[in-house]
Write a protein that holds these residues in place. Structure first.
Motif, mmCIF file in Angstrom:
data_model
loop_
_atom_site.group_PDB
_atom_site.id
_atom_site.type_symbol
_atom_site.label_atom_id
_atom_site.label_comp_id
_atom_site.label_asym_id
_atom_site.label_seq_id
_atom_site.Cartn_x
_atom_site.Cartn_y
_atom_site.Cartn_z
ATOM 1 N N VAL A 1 -2.320 -0.477 -5.157
ATOM 2 C CA VAL A 1 -3.266 -0.040 -4.123
ATOM 3 C C VAL A 1 -4.559 -0.838 -4.218
ATOM 4 O O VAL A 1 -5.118 -1.268 -3.202
ATOM 5 C CB VAL A 1 -3.524 1.479 -4.237
ATOM 6 N N ILE B 1 1.118 4.009 -3.065
ATOM 7 C CA ILE B 1 0.877 5.445 -2.868
ATOM 8 C C ILE B 1 2.079 6.257 -3.323
ATOM 9 O O ILE B 1 1.929 7.304 -3.966
ATOM 10 C CB ILE B 1 0.522 5.719 -1.391
ATOM 11 N N LEU C 1 0.828 -1.203 0.000
ATOM 12 C CA LEU C 1 0.000 0.000 0.000
ATOM 13 C C LEU C 1 0.867 1.260 0.000
ATOM 14 O O LEU C 1 0.623 2.191 -0.776
ATOM 15 C CB LEU C 1 -0.925 0.006 1.222
#
Length: 97
Positions: free
Chosen positions: A79, A19, A15
């Motif tokens: 993601v 990002i 994650l």
């Protein structure tokens, strides 16, 4: 739902990587567009006056845009898959009352 470290902490390495890829891809894309706009204005006439440099500049901007799109897509995919994996593992947990 069981309250474990897995369910309370949603910041995992994929994650965070996704990002960061989205952020870097956005900045590279904005930089390439900004550079293209400056090249077409009066300010760019002084900086990009030589036709040979203009060809190299267009090629560089194409490469930057392509790299930015690849970074944006890979960040979005990371993601999305991490969100689906986390949601699936939270759904499969046994609830304790």
């Amino acid at each position: 739902m069981k309250e474990t470290q897995e369910t309370l902490n949603f910041t995992t390495m994929p994650l965070i990587s996704g990002i960061l890829l989205l952020i870097f891809g956005t900045f590279i894309f904005i930089f390439a567009r900004w550079r293209r706009n400056n090249r077409r204005k009066l300010v760019g006439i002084n900086e990009f006056s030589c036709p040979d440099r203009m060809v190299n500049t267009k090629g560089t901007e194409k490469i930057l845009r392509f790299l930015a799109i690849i970074l944006l897509l890979s960040g979005f995919i990371l993601v999305t898959f991490e969100a689906l994996r986390t949601e699936g593992s939270a759904r499969d947990e046994v609830t304790v009352s």
